[in-house]
Every structure is written in C-alpha cells, then in structure tokens.
Design a protein around this motif. Structure first.
Motif, PDB file in Angstrom:
ATOM      1  N   ASN A  74       0.805  -1.300   0.069  1.00 27.37           N
ATOM      2  CA  ASN A  74      -0.424   0.064  -0.148  1.00 27.37           C
ATOM      3  C   ASN A  74       0.785   1.853   0.529  1.00 27.37           C
ATOM      4  O   ASN A  74       0.947   1.787  -0.666  1.00 27.37           O
ATOM      5  N   ASN A  75       1.721   1.362   0.739  1.00 19.33           N
ATOM      6  CA  ASN A  75       2.332   2.168   0.607  1.00 19.33           C
ATOM      7  C   ASN A  75       3.087   2.290  -0.499  1.00 19.33           C
ATOM      8  O   ASN A  75       3.100   3.550  -1.326  1.00 19.33           O
ATOM      9  N   ALA A  76       3.677   1.703  -1.251  1.00 20.91           N
ATOM     10  CA  ALA A  76       4.852   1.577  -2.060  1.00 20.91           C
ATOM     11  C   ALA A  76       3.498   2.614  -3.484  1.00 20.91           C
ATOM     12  O   ALA A  76       3.782   2.859  -4.411  1.00 20.91           O
ATOM     13  N   ALA A  77       2.678   1.736  -3.206  1.00 21.41           N
ATOM     14  CA  ALA A  77       1.412   2.432  -3.805  1.00 21.41           C
ATOM     15  C   ALA A  77       1.028   3.836  -3.960  1.00 21.41           C
ATOM     16  O   ALA A  77       0.530   4.217  -4.889  1.00 21.41           O
ATOM     17  N   GLU A  78       0.993   4.418  -2.837  1.00 15.25           N
ATOM     18  CA  GLU A  78       0.901   5.003  -2.733  1.00 15.25           C
ATOM     19  C   GLU A  78       1.941   6.477  -3.116  1.00 15.25           C
ATOM     20  O   GLU A  78       1.568   7.442  -3.393  1.00 15.25           O
ATOM     21  N   GLU A  79       2.772   6.008  -3.182  1.00 11.90           N
ATOM     22  CA  GLU A  79       3.664   6.857  -2.775  1.00 11.90           C
ATOM     23  C   GLU A  79       3.978   7.242  -4.674  1.00 11.90           C
ATOM     24  O   GLU A  79       4.305   8.465  -4.612  1.00 11.90           O
ATOM     25  N   ALA A  80       4.026   5.959  -5.467  1.00 15.65           N
ATOM     26  CA  ALA A  80       3.638   6.129  -6.669  1.00 15.65           C
ATOM     27  C   ALA A  80       2.457   7.228  -7.452  1.00 15.65           C
ATOM     28  O   ALA A  80       3.063   7.640  -8.609  1.00 15.65           O
ATOM     29  N   ALA A  81       1.442   6.420  -6.699  1.00 23.06           N
ATOM     30  CA  ALA A  81       0.851   7.750  -7.404  1.00 23.06           C
ATOM     31  C   ALA A  81       0.216   9.512  -6.819  1.00 23.06           C
ATOM     32  O   ALA A  81      -0.276  10.236  -6.993  1.00 23.06           O
ATOM     33  N   GLY A  82       1.088  10.023  -5.565  1.00 21.75           N
ATOM     34  CA  GLY A  82       2.378  11.040  -5.888  1.00 21.75           C
ATOM     35  C   GLY A  82       1.561  10.779  -3.849  1.00 21.75           C
ATOM     36  O   GLY A  82       1.518  12.237  -3.805  1.00 21.75           O
ATOM     37  N   ILE A  83       0.737  10.485  -3.596  1.00 18.71           N
ATOM     38  CA  ILE A  83       0.284  10.601  -2.129  1.00 18.71           C
ATOM     39  C   ILE A  83       1.698  10.256  -0.987  1.00 18.71           C
ATOM     40  O   ILE A  83       2.056   9.043  -1.110  1.00 18.71           O
ATOM     41  N   PRO A  84       2.167  11.067  -0.202  1.00 18.31           N
ATOM     42  CA  PRO A  84       3.208  11.348   0.459  1.00 18.31           C
ATOM     43  C   PRO A  84       2.109  10.544   2.082  1.00 18.31           C
ATOM     44  O   PRO A  84       1.508  10.244   1.757  1.00 18.31           O
ATOM     45  N   ALA A  85       2.947  10.165   2.569  1.00 18.91           N
ATOM     46  CA  ALA A  85       2.404   8.917   4.039  1.00 18.91           C
ATOM     47  C   ALA A  85       1.644   9.743   5.079  1.00 18.91           C
ATOM     48  O   ALA A  85       2.024  11.480   4.434  1.00 18.91           O
ATOM     49  N   GLU A  86       1.572   9.589   5.608  1.00 17.92           N
ATOM     50  CA  GLU A  86      -0.126  10.814   6.797  1.00 17.92           C
ATOM     51  C   GLU A  86       1.079  11.070   7.085  1.00 17.92           C
ATOM     52  O   GLU A  86       2.210  10.952   7.905  1.00 17.92           O
ATOM     53  N   PRO A  87       1.588  12.421   7.363  1.00 21.94           N
ATOM     54  CA  PRO A  87       1.883  13.013   8.431  1.00 21.94           C
ATOM     55  C   PRO A  87       1.297  12.962  10.142  1.00 21.94           C
ATOM     56  O   PRO A  87       0.031  12.508  10.061  1.00 21.94           O
ATOM     57  N   THR A  88       2.148  12.756  10.970  1.00 20.22           N
ATOM     58  CA  THR A  88       2.550  12.326  12.646  1.00 20.22           C
ATOM     59  C   THR A  88       2.175  14.035  13.339  1.00 20.22           C
ATOM     60  O   THR A  88       3.706  14.319  12.885  1.00 20.22           O
ATOM     61  N   GLY A  89       1.565  13.887  14.597  1.00 16.64           N
ATOM     62  CA  GLY A  89       2.815  14.845  15.910  1.00 16.64           C
ATOM     63  C   GLY A  89       2.439  16.411  15.694  1.00 16.64           C
ATOM     64  O   GLY A  89       1.315  16.683  14.582  1.00 16.64           O
ATOM     65  N   LYS A  90       3.432  17.405  15.100  1.00 12.71           N
ATOM     66  CA  LYS A  90       3.876  18.347  14.773  1.00 12.71           C
ATOM     67  C   LYS A  90       2.920  18.798  13.107  1.00 12.71           C
ATOM     68  O   LYS A  90       2.364  19.762  12.672  1.00 12.71           O
ATOM     69  N   ALA A  91       3.741  18.250  12.632  1.00  8.79           N
ATOM     70  CA  ALA A  91       3.002  18.098  10.441  1.00  8.79           C
ATOM     71  C   ALA A  91       1.852  17.965  10.553  1.00  8.79           C
ATOM     72  O   ALA A  91       1.107  18.377  10.616  1.00  8.79           O
TER      73      ALA A  91
END
Length: 135
Positions: A46-63
């Motif tokens: 899923n992470n690889a597919a999202e990255e390939a689609a231009g979807i960044p990782a889910e931000p956490t904390g302060k981000a």
C-alpha cells in the motif's frame, strides 16, 4: 497395598490429564507469525502504491497539527472530521503532483453536505498543500 494402587492410579490419571492439557507454544507462535506476515506485506504494498500515485505518508505529531491548522484557517468546516481532512489532503497531493485540475478536485474532495468548498477555498487549500504536505 490397596492404598498404593489407588495412589498410583490417581497419579497416573492426573499425569495423563496434565499432559493432555498442555499446549506447545511454538505452534501458536508460528501461527501468529504467519498471520501477521501478510499484514506487513500489504502495508508495504500500500505504501509503495501510494508513493507511486504521489500520495505522501500520513503526517503525524506537529506536522499533522500544522496541516490541520492550515486547513482550519481556510475554513473550520474542512477539519470537522480530522481524519477525513488528513486523508483528503494526502489524496489531493496526487492531483497536485499529477497535474490534474487541482482546484476542481479540491472542491469535490473537501466538500461535504454541511459545507461546499468555494473556488477561493480550493485555491487556498492547494496553495497550502503545495507549500507543506505535497512538497
């Protein structure tokens, strides 16, 4: 003699009962490892597919807090459901990075039955995402 036979019979019965009740942890651990392996693989896929689609990782904390604050500044209705707002923002990056009609996409993606995103709000959303999450 009768007492010894009775004690021996009881001891034998208890031994059999205890052996029958024991479990081998090694098979339980192996089953557990087998069941968790596909989940880890699916997450990586899923992470690889999202990255390939231009979807960044889910931000956490302060981000995450910063992203929610930026969207709140555009319109508080955008973050009524914080998890949905984060998902919308991540998915909007796909359109922004992919060259689609980002303004129309933001209007459709962030609008709800309680709030319809305006053209100006869509532009503000996209500008904020380009400067932070989608960069």
């Amino acid at each position: 003699m009768r007492t010894r036979i009775t004690i021996a019979a009881i001891t034998a019965a208890l031994t059999i009962a205890l052996v029958g009740c024991s479990s081998d942890d090694s098979s339980d651990k192996a089953d557990s490892a087998k069941s968790s392996a596909p989940a880890a693989t699916n997450t990586a896929d899923n992470n690889a597919a999202e990255e390939a689609a231009g979807i960044p990782a889910e931000p956490t904390g302060k981000a995450r807090d910063g992203l929610l604050a930026v969207l709140f500044d555009v319109n508080p209705a955008l973050v009524a459901d914080e998890d949905k707002a984060i998902d919308n923002a991540r998915n909007q990056c796909s359109t922004i990075n992919g060259g689609g009609n980002a303004d129309a996409s933001a209007q459709a993606r962030f609008s709800t039955s309680e709030h319809e995103v305006t053209q100006a709000e869509a532009q503000a959303i996209n500008a904020a995402l380009k400067a932070s999450l989608c960069a």
